[in-house]
Design a protein around this motif. Structure first.
Motif, PDB file in Angstrom:
ATOM      1  N   GLY A   1      30.169  33.701  35.355  1.00 48.18           N
ATOM      2  CA  GLY A   1      31.510  33.193  35.654  1.00 48.18           C
ATOM      3  C   GLY A   1      32.396  34.246  36.275  1.00 48.18           C
ATOM      4  N   LEU A   2      32.298  35.475  35.771  1.00 49.43           N
ATOM      5  CA  LEU A   2      33.057  36.582  36.345  1.00 49.43           C
ATOM      6  C   LEU A   2      32.630  36.822  37.795  1.00 49.43           C
ATOM      7  N   ALA A   3      31.334  36.835  38.017  1.00 46.63           N
ATOM      8  CA  ALA A   3      30.820  37.048  39.376  1.00 46.63           C
ATOM      9  C   ALA A   3      31.294  35.947  40.315  1.00 46.63           C
ATOM     10  N   TYR A   4      31.262  34.712  39.849  1.00 51.97           N
ATOM     11  CA  TYR A   4      31.725  33.607  40.687  1.00 51.97           C
ATOM     12  C   TYR A   4      33.222  33.727  40.961  1.00 51.97           C
ATOM     13  N   GLY A   5      33.977  34.067  39.948  1.00 56.59           N
ATOM     14  CA  GLY A   5      35.414  34.244  40.127  1.00 56.59           C
ATOM     15  C   GLY A   5      35.729  35.296  41.168  1.00 56.59           C
ATOM     16  N   MET A   6      34.927  36.340  41.208  1.00 56.54           N
ATOM     17  CA  MET A   6      35.159  37.428  42.155  1.00 56.54           C
ATOM     18  C   MET A   6      34.846  37.047  43.594  1.00 56.54           C
ATOM     19  N   THR A   7      34.263  35.865  43.806  1.00 56.74           N
ATOM     20  CA  THR A   7      34.034  35.439  45.185  1.00 56.74           C
ATOM     21  C   THR A   7      35.336  35.063  45.878  1.00 56.74           C
ATOM     22  N   GLU A   8      36.372  34.713  45.091  1.00 57.39           N
ATOM     23  CA  GLU A   8      37.664  34.336  45.667  1.00 57.39           C
ATOM     24  C   GLU A   8      38.835  35.168  45.155  1.00 57.39           C
ATOM     25  N   ILE A   9      38.653  35.824  44.022  1.00 60.55           N
ATOM     26  CA  ILE A   9      39.741  36.571  43.387  1.00 60.55           C
ATOM     27  C   ILE A   9      39.429  38.063  43.543  1.00 60.55           C
ATOM     28  N   PRO A  10      40.406  38.872  43.916  1.00 67.11           N
ATOM     29  CA  PRO A  10      40.152  40.312  44.057  1.00 67.11           C
ATOM     30  C   PRO A  10      39.595  40.915  42.769  1.00 67.11           C
ATOM     31  N   VAL A  11      38.704  41.873  42.911  1.00 70.55           N
ATOM     32  CA  VAL A  11      37.972  42.434  41.779  1.00 70.55           C
ATOM     33  C   VAL A  11      38.904  42.970  40.683  1.00 70.55           C
ATOM     34  N   GLY A  12      39.946  43.669  41.062  1.00 73.14           N
ATOM     35  CA  GLY A  12      40.853  44.232  40.053  1.00 73.14           C
ATOM     36  C   GLY A  12      41.548  43.158  39.239  1.00 73.14           C
ATOM     37  N   THR A  13      42.026  42.139  39.920  1.00 70.92           N
ATOM     38  CA  THR A  13      42.691  41.035  39.236  1.00 70.92           C
ATOM     39  C   THR A  13      41.705  40.255  38.384  1.00 70.92           C
ATOM     40  N   ALA A  14      40.553  39.931  38.953  1.00 71.04           N
ATOM     41  CA  ALA A  14      39.557  39.148  38.215  1.00 71.04           C
ATOM     42  C   ALA A  14      39.109  39.878  36.950  1.00 71.04           C
ATOM     43  N   TYR A  15      38.821  41.146  37.080  1.00 69.09           N
ATOM     44  CA  TYR A  15      38.338  41.899  35.926  1.00 69.09           C
ATOM     45  C   TYR A  15      39.430  42.031  34.859  1.00 69.09           C
TER      46      TYR A  15
END
Length: 106
Positions: free
Chosen positions: A47-61
């Motif tokens: 889910g984190l990996a999928y989220g990072m496809t559209e959300i910047p890595v810093g924000t997503a993490y």
């Protein structure tokens, strides 16, 4: 809210599941908590990996960690594994505010 945000939020929830299951596994010596840990960990990472496809890595993490940390800490306090104090609760509320703020500015 996009599918990436939904996946990120759900994976944050799963982070709390795997962290709690990891504790319950007693160092991977108990079968079912270990199985729950492995399944929820893999799903959380996906889910984190999928989220990072559209959300910047810093924000997503930061959002992922924030959701998992707040829920894990709240669960530990609810089950009396950790002491619930006014300061701890206030700090968790502050963490929630930061996560909401990151979502708002993204």
């Amino acid at each position: 809210m996009t599918l990436a945000w939904i996946a990120l939020i759900l994976s944050g929830l799963l982070e709390a599941v795997w962290a709690t299951a990891l504790d319950a596994s007693k160092g991977f010596r108990k079968l079912w908590p270990t199985v729950i840990f492995l399944v929820s960990y893999l799903a959380s990472m996906a889910g984190l990996a999928y989220g990072m496809t559209e959300i910047p890595v810093g924000t997503a993490y930061a959002v992922w960690v924030g959701i998992g940390a707040v829920l894990t800490a709240a669960w530990a306090m609810a089950t009396r594994k950790d002491r619930a104090t006014v300061l701890r609760v206030a700090l968790l509320v502050g963490l929630i505010a930061c996560v909401v703020g990151l979502k708002a500015v993204s």
